[in-house]
Scaffold this motif. Structure first.
Motif, short mmCIF file in Angstrom:
data_model
loop_
_atom_site.label_atom_id
_atom_site.label_comp_id
_atom_site.label_asym_id
_atom_site.label_seq_id
_atom_site.Cartn_x
_atom_site.Cartn_y
_atom_site.Cartn_z
N TYR A 35 0.85 -1.19 0.00
CA TYR A 35 0.00 0.00 0.00
C TYR A 35 0.88 1.24 0.00
O TYR A 35 1.97 1.24 0.57
N PHE A 45 -4.12 0.85 -2.34
CA PHE A 45 -3.63 -0.49 -2.64
C PHE A 45 -2.81 -0.49 -3.91
O PHE A 45 -3.23 0.05 -4.94
N ARG A 55 -2.02 -11.51 -7.74
CA ARG A 55 -3.44 -11.85 -7.83
C ARG A 55 -4.34 -10.62 -7.97
O ARG A 55 -5.46 -10.72 -8.41
N ASN A 56 -3.80 -9.47 -7.56
CA ASN A 56 -4.65 -8.30 -7.51
C ASN A 56 -3.76 -7.08 -7.71
O ASN A 56 -2.62 -7.04 -7.24
N GLY A 99 -8.20 -16.75 -1.04
CA GLY A 99 -8.74 -15.42 -1.31
C GLY A 99 -8.53 -14.50 -0.15
O GLY A 99 -8.08 -13.37 -0.30
N GLY A 100 -8.89 -14.98 1.02
CA GLY A 100 -8.53 -14.26 2.24
C GLY A 100 -9.31 -13.00 2.51
O GLY A 100 -8.78 -12.08 3.12
N LEU A 101 -10.57 -12.95 2.07
CA LEU A 101 -11.33 -11.72 2.25
C LEU A 101 -11.55 -11.38 3.72
O LEU A 101 -11.68 -10.22 4.08
N ARG A 102 -11.58 -12.41 4.56
CA ARG A 102 -11.82 -12.17 5.98
C ARG A 102 -10.52 -12.08 6.77
O ARG A 102 -10.53 -11.82 7.95
N GLU A 103 -9.43 -12.33 6.08
CA GLU A 103 -8.16 -12.45 6.78
C GLU A 103 -7.70 -11.11 7.33
O GLU A 103 -7.93 -10.05 6.74
N THR A 104 -7.01 -11.18 8.43
CA THR A 104 -6.36 -10.00 8.97
C THR A 104 -5.05 -9.78 8.24
O THR A 104 -4.27 -10.71 8.07
N GLN A 105 -4.84 -8.56 7.80
CA GLN A 105 -3.55 -8.20 7.22
C GLN A 105 -2.70 -7.57 8.32
O GLN A 105 -3.14 -6.65 9.01
N TYR A 106 -1.49 -8.06 8.46
CA TYR A 106 -0.55 -7.56 9.47
C TYR A 106 0.47 -6.67 8.76
O TYR A 106 1.14 -7.12 7.83
N PHE A 107 0.55 -5.44 9.23
CA PHE A 107 1.36 -4.44 8.54
C PHE A 107 2.75 -4.30 9.14
O PHE A 107 2.94 -4.42 10.36
#
Lengths: 116, 115
Positions: A35, A45, A55-56, A99-107
């Motif tokens: 990001y 993003f 993937r994105n 896909g991980g839409l619910r996943e927590t992203q750790y920064f």
């Protein structure tokens, strides 16, 4: 467990140069996202990688590119730097098994890039 | 596409007062919502998230948020502010268009806590 690490933490470049930023995800995490954070545009993003595949992708010019290695470490590259590329670049990792839409992203703490 | 609106770029409270940071989302599908906090010169730290189930979500440091579908809101609250809560707070929604996670962030709210 060690957190997400980013190197370098600070960087000064001049217009026209290129830069490579590095990100090491949390052990076991296979997804890495990047990001850009600026005062004017906020958090935007850039792209996401999983198992060495992009993937994105966000709406950034082709000067912004990235890659992921087999150990999940990731790099992003910005070529032909412009003044407007000055920003905090944040890397985030997650398990993202599907896909991980619910996943927590750790920064990570970010790399602060200043373009002169 | 999903989007997030945070009302108020700055919120000032006194120590011990209620903290209320507002977040409204736009999504045509059930959203996955997150609140992150950013301290100066640091990355983002997850406070809490809503995926499914209970609409009142409790997070770290005494924060909680309630998902209200009818109001498309996910406001963050804390009963009693502490000086250490001074930071910038970001609400985010997980965009689902591509099937892969991409967080869409609000513009952030800077919380100022005075003694």
């Amino acid at each position: 467990k060690a957190g997400v690490t980013q190197t370098p933490r600070y960087l000064i470049k001049t217009r026209g140069q290129q830069v490579t930023l590095s990100c090491s995800p949390i052990s076991g995490h296979r997804s890495v996202s990047w990001y850009q954070q600026t005062p004017g545009q906020g958090l935007q993003f850039l792209f996401e990688y999983f198992s060495e595949t992009q993937r994105n992708k966000g709406n950034f010019p082709g000067r912004f590119s990235g890659r992921q290695f087999s150990n999940s470490r990731s790099e992003m590259n910005v070529s032909t730097l412009e003044l407007g590329d000055s920003a905090l670049y944040l890397c985030a990792s997650s398990l993202a098994a599907s896909g991980g839409l619910r996943e927590t992203q750790y920064f990570g703490p970010g790399t602060r890039l200043l373009v002169l | 596409a999903q989007s997030v609106t945070q009302l108020g770029s700055h919120v000032s409270v006194s120590e011990g007062a209620l903290v209320l940071l507002r977040c409204n989302y736009s999504s045509s599908v059930p959203p996955y919502l997150f609140w992150y906090v950013q301290y100066p010169n640091q990355g983002l730290q997850l406070l809490l998230k809503y995926t499914t189930g209970a609409t009142l979500v409790k997070g770290i440091n005494g924060f909680e948020a309630e998902f209200k579908k009818s109001e498309t809101s996910f406001h963050l609250t804390k009963p009693s502010a502490h000086m250490s809560d001074a930071a910038e707070y970001f609400c985010a929604v997980s965009e689902t268009n591509t099937g892969f996670q991409k967080l869409v962030f609000g513009t952030g709210t800077r919380l100022l806590v005075s003694p």
